[in-house]
Design an enzyme around this catalytic site. Structure first.
Site, PDB file in Angstrom:
ATOM      1  CG  ASP A 135       3.407  -8.873  -7.149  1.00 20.91           C
ATOM      2  OD1 ASP A 135       4.036  -7.687  -7.837  1.00 20.91           O
ATOM      3  OD2 ASP A 135       2.223  -9.273  -8.023  1.00 20.91           O
ATOM      4  CE1 TYR A 191       0.595  -2.241  -4.427  1.00 28.47           C
ATOM      5  CE2 TYR A 191       2.771  -2.816  -4.268  1.00 28.47           C
ATOM      6  CZ  TYR A 191       1.744  -2.781  -3.720  1.00 28.47           C
ATOM      7  OH  TYR A 191       1.468  -3.307  -2.332  1.00 28.47           O
ATOM      8  CB  CYS A 244       5.844  -5.657  -7.254  1.00 24.67           C
ATOM      9  SG  CYS A 244       5.061  -4.566  -8.076  1.00 24.67           S
ATOM     10  CG  ASN A 245       9.670  -5.930 -12.158  1.00 19.20           C
ATOM     11  OD1 ASN A 245      10.775  -6.077 -12.792  1.00 19.20           O
ATOM     12  ND2 ASN A 245       8.990  -7.033 -12.085  1.00 19.20           N
ATOM     13  CG  HIS A 260       1.373  -9.741 -15.014  1.00 16.92           C
ATOM     14  ND1 HIS A 260       1.726  -9.111 -13.798  1.00 16.92           N
ATOM     15  CD2 HIS A 260       0.037 -10.113 -14.931  1.00 16.92           C
ATOM     16  CE1 HIS A 260       0.821  -8.986 -13.027  1.00 16.92           C
ATOM     17  NE2 HIS A 260      -0.389  -9.500 -13.407  1.00 16.92           N
TER      18      HIS A 260
HETATM   19  N1  DGL Z   1       3.711  -6.491 -10.088  1.00 17.14           N
HETATM   20  C1  DGL Z   1       3.740  -5.362 -11.084  1.00 17.14           C
HETATM   21  C2  DGL Z   1       5.135  -5.134 -11.659  1.00 17.14           C
HETATM   22  O1  DGL Z   1       6.066  -6.151 -11.743  1.00 17.14           O
HETATM   23  C3  DGL Z   1       2.823  -5.571 -12.090  1.00 17.14           C
HETATM   24  C4  DGL Z   1       1.338  -5.370 -11.860  1.00 17.14           C
HETATM   25  C5  DGL Z   1       1.096  -4.018 -11.210  1.00 17.14           C
HETATM   26  O2  DGL Z   1       0.986  -2.901 -11.950  1.00 17.14           O
HETATM   27  O3  DGL Z   1       0.782  -3.886 -10.191  1.00 17.14           O
HETATM   28  O4  DGL Z   1       5.639  -4.158 -11.841  1.00 17.14           O
END
Ligand code: DGL
Length: 265
Positions: free
Chosen positions: A10, A42, A73-74, A186
């Site tokens: 992630d 990200y 990570c989405n 999150h």
């Molecule tokens: N892990 C990111 C997501 O699920 C959220 C945090 C980020 O912007 O890196 O998209």
């Protein structure tokens, strides 16, 4: 092969919600988790940058001989999944498709809302994944960039977060959605706040929980379920471990042992 670890990556600490679900459903496995804390977030970065980061994170896990990669990570799943599937010869699981499948299965009025980072929403990945299953479903997407810092601040149930959520959710409610996909690592922590605003009739789809089911199915299908006794999880980060340990500990409700700083890329 079956006795190797499951690799999860992630942008930072958020993917621990996905790790938690997988580890709960598959307690007998060994896990390597990489949080790219040196380069988080990200969600605000361009697709080409996120793609490069995702390639480097996945290559790090592959160099540790994992049997599978989970893109927790989405944002990274939205822009990099197809590339990673082609690049690496092992199962690669993202969080978008499992969430999309669940949303299609549970919606009754065929109006689905999706919330996520700017990168995830701009990519249109959830809309594409939902329409690939049922093109008739109306998908309404809203980027909610303030949710990530609010959750990391420990304010998931704070009145400020409730106000912010009211703003973000207003356009979704105007479309009379009956299902909302939590399209960011999150957001499972926001469930109590979202539930209190949206009531009990609307279904919240937790991509983390759905992804854990997919991981279990693929391991089972490919005869990759671990046979040896479970080994302790290992956590890697690309910045000093302190903040990851603090925030991650509150995400997991447990101490994070074995956090090690590494360089990737
Ligand atoms: N892990 C990111 C997501 O699920 C959220 C945090 C980020 O912007 O890196 O998209």
């Amino acid at each position: 092969m079956a006795d190797r670890a499951i690799g999860i990556f992630d942008s930072g600490v958020g993917g621990l919600t996905v790790y938690r679900e997988i580890a709960r459903q598959l307690a007998g496995e060994e896990y390597l988790y990489l949080g790219d804390t040196g380069r988080v977030p990200y969600g605000t970065k361009s697709p080409s940058t996120v793609l490069r980061y995702a390639q480097e994170a996945a290559a790090f896990l592959v160099s540790h001989r994992v049997k599978m990669i989970v893109v927790a990570c989405n944002t990274a799943s939205a822009v990099a999944l197809a590339d990673l599937e082609e690049r690496f010869r092992l199962p690669v699981i993202g969080v978008i498709e499992p969430g999309a499948h669940k949303a299609v299965a549970v919606t009754r009025n065929r109006r689905v809302g999706v919330i996520g980072t700017e990168g995830t929403i701009k990519s249109g990945a959830y809309t594409r994944a939902i329409h690939a299953i049922d093109p008739q479903i109306e998908v309404v997407s809203v980027a909610c960039p303030l949710f990530v810092p609010l959750v990391e601040e420990g304010w998931a149930e704070h009145p400020v977060t409730r106000l912010v959520a009211e703003e973000y959710l207003a356009p979704l409610l105007q479309h009379d959605i009956d299902t909302l996909v939590l399209g960011c690592t999150h957001y499972p922590l926001l469930k109590p706040t979202l539930r209190s605003l949206l009531g009990d009739d609307l279904t919240l789809v937790d991509s983390a929980a759905e992804t854990a089911k997919s991981v279990r199915e693929v391991l089972h299908r490919d005869h990759l379920l671990r046979l040896s006794p479970p080994a302790a999880p290992r956590f890697f980060v690309t910045d000093l471990p302190t903040r990851f340990e603090q925030v991650g500990g509150s995400f997991l409700g447990d101490l994070l042992p074995n956090v090690q700083q590494v360089e990737i890329g």
